[in-house]
Design an enzyme around this catalytic site. Structure first.
Site, PDB file in Angstrom:
ATOM      1  N   CYS A 166       0.340   3.548   2.978  1.00 37.15           N
ATOM      2  CA  CYS A 166       1.002   3.022   4.175  1.00 37.15           C
ATOM      3  C   CYS A 166       2.485   3.401   4.175  1.00 37.15           C
ATOM      4  O   CYS A 166       3.051   3.743   5.219  1.00 37.15           O
ATOM      5  CB  CYS A 166       0.857   1.507   4.229  1.00 37.15           C
ATOM      6  SG  CYS A 166      -0.849   0.912   4.251  1.00 37.15           S
TER       7      CYS A 166
ATOM      8  N   CYS B 253       0.834  -1.210   0.000  1.00 35.85           N
ATOM      9  CA  CYS B 253       0.000   0.000   0.000  1.00 35.85           C
ATOM     10  C   CYS B 253       0.869   1.261   0.000  1.00 35.85           C
ATOM     11  O   CYS B 253       1.669   1.483   0.904  1.00 35.85           O
ATOM     12  CB  CYS B 253      -0.920  -0.024   1.225  1.00 35.85           C
ATOM     13  SG  CYS B 253      -1.733   1.539   1.576  1.00 35.85           S
TER      14      CYS B 253
END
Length: 459
Positions: A84, A81
């Protein structure tokens, strides 16, 4: 004789011990549980570092970590991600600061894509998701994600609803540690119970304290001359105001609610969201440049007007700073500025007849006449070019939606291209490209671009 008395006492003690009731099974279990929990708590607390580093968790030690820390922010992430990856250094920067608080806050992270059973337990449906555990109880964290703002936001969770200040130095220390992100309320000669309920209600939006002992010097600094008094500070805008009561009914609540915003609000995308939560009409002053010397003088006049007209919010915006917003009120290159209007936060705004713009001379009198004219109904109603305040915010989100769609289309085209190229050149091997995917809403994506989520401080 003494020997005989000693023998009698020993016999009594022996008889007493024979008749003493033994510990019940439940008592023994309780004692064992206390001893065991203390023993385990010591082991668990030593298992995790407390040096301000971000703790990597897995399924085997997750529950132990939650038990080891009174307060812990957990990042449920996925390695692939992109959001993230951008959040990770912010958490690394915030962790050592939070670890040094009087009530330390730990930061941990867990690969929720790998440990899906745990992710399901905590209803993780997008990455990254932040959960704040307070004594083992999780709440979803929806505050800012930039390191400095995240620290300020979390500090409020571990602070008492109302701090008790015992000296001048304690007052100064409290104001300094509160920072500039939230308004600060200090009660002088005020019982804590008077503001306790409202302090709990506005905990995420303001700092509250009660000064038990203070000097005349403090009274001068905070500009009050009698007690009880509640002082409101806006350190960011260098503003303060004083409330002398009454402290019953709705009066106190109105003062705290109205002082969530400074007397004059520079309108930005950030403060626009705050204004959307305030029920008052907004007096908007549009200028050419917020930083111009003439504008700064005008803002002082607006601040005085705001102090006497608390049923309005006074905001100002520079065309140079935010032209798109000014354009919603039909501002063109030929418009005479400064321009004052009243906005009800919906689809209409109102101009006062004869005072559509302010002349440079005697602006104080013009502002007074503007307010008088509006209250007497001498107005012209106009339609916004944008639908409403909420609509304007959504329109900004729509731009980010377009960016997101363009990005996803680009990723798709790239995948098609790489797939076709791989098919044409089978000997080169397969290119394993995994696109960045997120199930998070556009509003949250937009919030990361802004780096701040003021709307999440409301109750």
């Amino acid at each position: 004789m003494e020997l005989a008395e000693s023998s009698d006492k020993e016999e009594e003690m022996l008889i007493s011990s024979r008749h003493a009731k033994p510990f019940s099974a439940s008592s023994l279990l309780w004692i064992s549980a206390v001893v065991w929990s203390l023993f385990i708590g010591t082991i668990v607390s030593d298992e995790f570092p407390r040096d301000g580093s971000v703790v990597e968790l897995d399924e085997s030690n997750f529950d132990a970590a939650i038990a080891a820390f009174n307060f812990v922010l957990v990042d449920f992430y996925a390695p692939w991600c992109g959001h993230c990856k951008r959040l990770s250094p912010e958490l690394d920067a915030a962790a050592p600061v939070l670890a040094k608080l009087n009530e330390p806050i730990a930061i941990a992270k867990i690969n929720a894509d790998k440990y899906r059973k745990l992710a399901s337990k905590y209803e993780i449906d997008g990455f990254p998701t932040l959960k704040f555990f307070m004594h083992g109880i999780p709440v979803e964290y929806t505050g800012p994600r930039k390191a400095d703002l995240l620290v300020r936001f979390l500090k409020k969770f571990v602070s008492p609803d109302v701090s008790l200040l015992e000296s001048d130095s304690a007052i100064r220390s409290f104001v300094e540690s509160a920072g500039t992100s939230f308004p600060v309320f200090i009660g002088f000669g005020l019982n804590e119970s008077v503001i306790a309920e409202l302090a709990s209600k506005f905990k995420k939006k303001a700092w509250f304290s009660v000064a038990k002992d203070f000097s005349e010097e403090i009274m001068v600094v905070y500009d009050f001359d009698k007690v009880p008094a509640l002082v409101s500070l806006h350190p960011k805008y260098k503003e303060q105001s004083v409330f002398y009561g009454p402290f019953e009914g709705e009066y106190l609540g109105d003062f705290i609610r109205q002082n969530q915003l400074p007397l004059t609000v520079p309108i930005t995308f950030e403060t626009l969201k705050l204004l959307n939560d305030d029920g008052r009409k907004i007096i908007v002053t549009i200028v050419e440049d917020e930083l111009d010397e003439k504008t700064l003088k005008l803002v002082k006049i607006l601040r005085s007007a705001a102090a006497a007209n608390r049923d309005f919010v006074f905001g100002y915006v520079g065309v140079k700073q935010w032209e798109e917003f000014a354009d919603t009120f039909d501002i063109t290159k030929s418009s005479m500025l400064p321009k004052m209007l009243v906005w009800d936060r919906n689809e209409e705004y109102h101009l006062v007849v004869g005072l559509e713009s302010l002349e440079e001379e005697d602006q104080g009198s013009q502002v007074s006449r503007f307010l008088e004219g509006y209250r007497e109904g001498r107005t012209i109603s106009k339609k916004l070019i944008e639908p409403s305040l909420g609509g304007f915010i959504k329109s900004q989100m729509t731009i980010n939606t377009v960016y997101l769609i363009v990005f996803m289309v680009a990723v798709f085209v790239l995948l098609v291209y790489l797939t076709s190229k791989s098919a044409d050149n089978p000997q080169t091997g397969q290119n394993n490209i995994e696109p960045e995917v997120t199930n998070r809403p556009v509003a949250e994506i937009e919030s990361e671009m802004e780096g701040y989520l003021p709307g999440d401080k409301e109750d």
